[in-house]
Design a protein around this motif. Structure first.
Motif, PDB file in Angstrom:
ATOM      1  N   ARG A  26       0.836  -1.196  -0.051  1.00 13.99           N
ATOM      2  CA  ARG A  26      -0.010  -0.008  -0.087  1.00 13.99           C
ATOM      3  C   ARG A  26       0.881   1.316  -0.156  1.00 13.99           C
ATOM      4  N   GLU A  86       0.955   4.172  -3.021  1.00 10.59           N
ATOM      5  CA  GLU A  86       0.517   5.310  -2.825  1.00 10.59           C
ATOM      6  C   GLU A  86       1.648   6.238  -3.435  1.00 10.59           C
ATOM      7  N   ARG A  87       2.899   5.817  -3.079  1.00 10.85           N
ATOM      8  CA  ARG A  87       3.979   6.738  -3.720  1.00 10.85           C
ATOM      9  C   ARG A  87       4.018   6.849  -5.179  1.00 10.85           C
ATOM     10  N   VAL A 143      -4.843   3.389  -7.556  1.00 11.97           N
ATOM     11  CA  VAL A 143      -4.623   2.159  -6.455  1.00 11.97           C
ATOM     12  C   VAL A 143      -6.349   2.064  -6.165  1.00 11.97           C
TER      13      VAL A 143
END
Length: 654
Positions: free
Chosen positions: A319, A323-324, A333
């Protein structure tokens, strides 16, 4: 060089594939590489140029990483785990590597700590000792328990020379997932992401790879089943593109067949293929979890992607990475908790209609950089050191160059010329409990066959330390004060047994320390007193024989005490008043040479270490110094028991 890489993949095959890619790159650079693999054998493993040693396999179910299973799916028994540790050590001795690389440990694989520690201790016992490196991905899973993080850092500082972080700190620095402290930061070497290149654009049977598919992949474990099932449902809703599901070997045949039976006609369900990177490059949209290797494949392919990061059991690695990367405009995502056929179909529609991912600037030079870093660290193994004290404002110690032994060798020759063998003894202070640093000092003593006098703090020691020492040979225990508390007034030098306290109270504590350690480890105890900070009131020293002490040990100049054997230490490598790392090596060796020449023939010369305070520079210096001394024909290692029991050459001192 000979290089040993160890890896155990428990769920998917990402860890194995990354370690194998590094092993292949090292082999391609001309090195002799052995890969010890402890997970389930992978049919897709590429081991070109690498010798593979398969350990008795382990795996897990779901995210239960502490419940280890054998290859049959049964709980792994102690005998199974012991066989793995034994094979690792046997492989180490057979390969005799110049470099040992452990994948993920000590930052993960806590359930396998015993086998890793067996390997590390055996590595430290080798002469010469190999360079020891930890290899870790970009994101780590930090424990919520501070003591576990502290133990990880202890293991890293005690056993490792450096840590390779296979990521790009500009996008995802390690501290985003792990609390990097001042002792760990100097050991980190970022390599960039490990990318072993695009695969062939055609299948091995020569058939062309179709383009414009929606390609679904989930790694090598059964944890991807929810994603595959949602993809089958989404394929029924999106019929204008072909779908292809690549199912890993960790998914059972029964579940694999069920997926195939449930899939619509325009969806192909097949086992994972070696040409996955090429399929990915031609896909219209990629749907996957977001493990490390998948992230790199997507970076290379530049394909629109919907990622469903694995979050079962509180996992945060995928996760955070997702997200990065989403923040860089590279992926969309879909959280695992929101996964369904409807939500996946909608996410694929949005991704397909959206712009292509912008060109990624994330560093993917990890293979070349890893090889270069490993070669550089090996070349400077004995001279490169950065002290852990850098955070305290001290100037980091740079590479000191090869140690200059001339003064020490001259002193040894002068002793030889006058027919005076040199008795050397080794005292290590501040022991209270089993720690990785204690393991390392014990391994060093065993490797060099050098007796070790362990000065133990009675007020902090317990049965765990006694049990740890019970399996050692050549280790004596001395009494190191009582609680190692400073009682000196502000502005004066630290002391627990100085002139600042009533003599009766100090004698009572000295007696209690002797009694306490005798109860814990009577067979190892030598009744010699080592005052903390090497300071003791002369009046107290004169009474130590009353509670049963036969010896006293401090630092430098020896002052005889009636009724006691006095044997001091002379060489302490730590710069206590400055960097608290290694003092100037030339100054240390020159002073030791002067002490050797000036000492009476019957006075042992003592080496003093503090295992809990050592950084890499100090460890390396101590190892080199002891090896150099033990190679001299006139040096006689002597145990504390022989000194303070009155049976050795120091007997006349009393």
């Amino acid at each position: 060089m000979k290089i040993l890489v160890t890896v155990t993949h428990l769920l998917g095959v990402g860890h194995l594939n990354r370690a194998a890619a590094i092993a292949r790159a090292l082999a391609a650079a001309g090195h002799d590489v052995t890969l010890a693999s402890g997970g389930m054998p992978s049919p897709l493993l590429d081991s070109t140029g690498v010798t593979v040693v398969q350990l008795p396999p382990l795996r897990v179910k779901g995210a239960a990483f502490s419940h280890l299973l054998d290859e049959t799916g049964e709980t792994a028994l102690p005998a199974h785990l012991a066989a793995r540790a034994a094979q690792l050590v046997t492989t180490l001795h057979a390969v005799r590597p110049d470099v040992v690389i452990t994948e993920l440990f000590p930052f993960g694989r806590r359930a396998l700590a015993a086998e890793h520690l067996a390997l590390l201790k055996a590595s430290h016992a080798m002469m010469p000792r190999p360079l020891i490196l930890s290899s870790a991905r970009d994101v780590l899973a930090a424990s919520r328990r501070p003591e576990r993080i502290a133990l990880t850092h202890d293991h890293l500082r005690a056993f490792y020379d450096a840590m390779l972080v296979h990521g790009d700190p500009a996008v995802l620095p390690l501290e985003a997932s792990w609390p990097v402290d001042a002792g760990v930061a100097p050991l980190l070497h970022y390599t960039g992401y490990i990318d072993d290149g695009a695969a062939s654009a055609a299948r091995s049977d020569g058939t062309e790879i179709p383009g414009g598919e929606i390609l679904v992949s989930g790694g090598g474990s059964a944890a991807s089943l929810p994603l595959y099932r949602a993809a089958v449902g989404a394929a029924r809703m999106l019929t204008d593109h072909a779908w292809r599901l690549l199912v890993g070997a960790g998914v059972s045949e029964e579940d694999f067949r069920a997926l195939g039976e449930a899939a619509p006609a325009h969806a192909v369900v097949e086992r994972a293929r070696r040409d996955f990177p090429a399929l990915l490059a031609r896909a219209a949209v990629a749907v996957s979890q977001f493990g490390y290797n998948t992230a790199v494949d997507l970076l290379r392919a530049g394909t629109r992607a919907v990622v469903v990061p694995f979050e079962e059991g509180g996992e945060t690695e995928q996760r955070l990475r997702a997200e990065r990367f989403a923040g860089e405009g590279l992926v969309t995502v879909l959280p695992q908790g929101e996964l369904s056929a409807d939500r996946l179909a909608e996410a694929v529609r949005v991704a397909m209609a959206g712009p292509e991912p912008r060109a990624a600037t994330i560093d993917r030079s990890g293979l070349d950089r890893s090889v270069a870093i490993i070669e550089d660290l090996a070349a400077t193994r004995h001279v490169a050191a950065i002290p852990s004290s850098a955070s305290r404002g001290a100037t980091p110690l740079k590479a000191a160059g090869p140690l200059r032994w001339a003064a020490l060798d001259d002193a040894l020759k002068r002793r030889a010329d006058r027919g005076a063998p040199l008795d050397i003894w080794w005292r290590d202070d501040d022991a209270v409990a089993p720690t990785p640093a204690l393991d390392r000092i014990l391994a060093m003593a065993a490797a060099h066959r050098m007796p070790l006098a362990l000065a133990v703090i009675p007020g902090g020691a317990g049965p765990d330390l006694a049990a740890r020492l019970a399996i050692e040979t050549g280790v004596d225990v001395l009494v190191h004060g009582f609680r190692h508390h400073n009682h000196a007034p502000p502005g004066e030098k630290k002391a627990e047994f100085g002139d600042h306290r009533p003599q009766g109270a100090m004698l009572d504590e000295a007696r209690a320390g002797l009694i306490g350690l005798h109860a814990l480890m009577a067979d190892r105890l030598v009744p010699a007193f080592v005052p903390p900070w090497n300071r003791i009131a002369p009046a107290l020293a004169a009474t130590l024989a009353q509670p049963g002490y036969t010896g006293l040990s401090t630092f430098k100049r020896r002052k005889l005490v009636p009724g006691l054997t006095v044997a001091n230490t002379h060489c302490d490598p730590i710069d206590w008043r400055g960097s608290r790392s290694l003092a100037n090596p030339d100054a240390i060796l020159n002073q030791l040479a002067r002490d050797i020449v000036a000492a009476p023939d019957d006075e042992p010369i003592g080496l003093l270490t503090h295992h809990l305070a050592h950084d890499a520079a100090i460890w390396h210096f101590c190892e080199d110094l002891i090896a150099h001394l033990m190679a001299s024909a006139i040096v006689r290692p002597i145990a504390a028991r022989a000194i303070f029991a009155g049976t050795g050459p120091a007997e006349a001192q009393g």
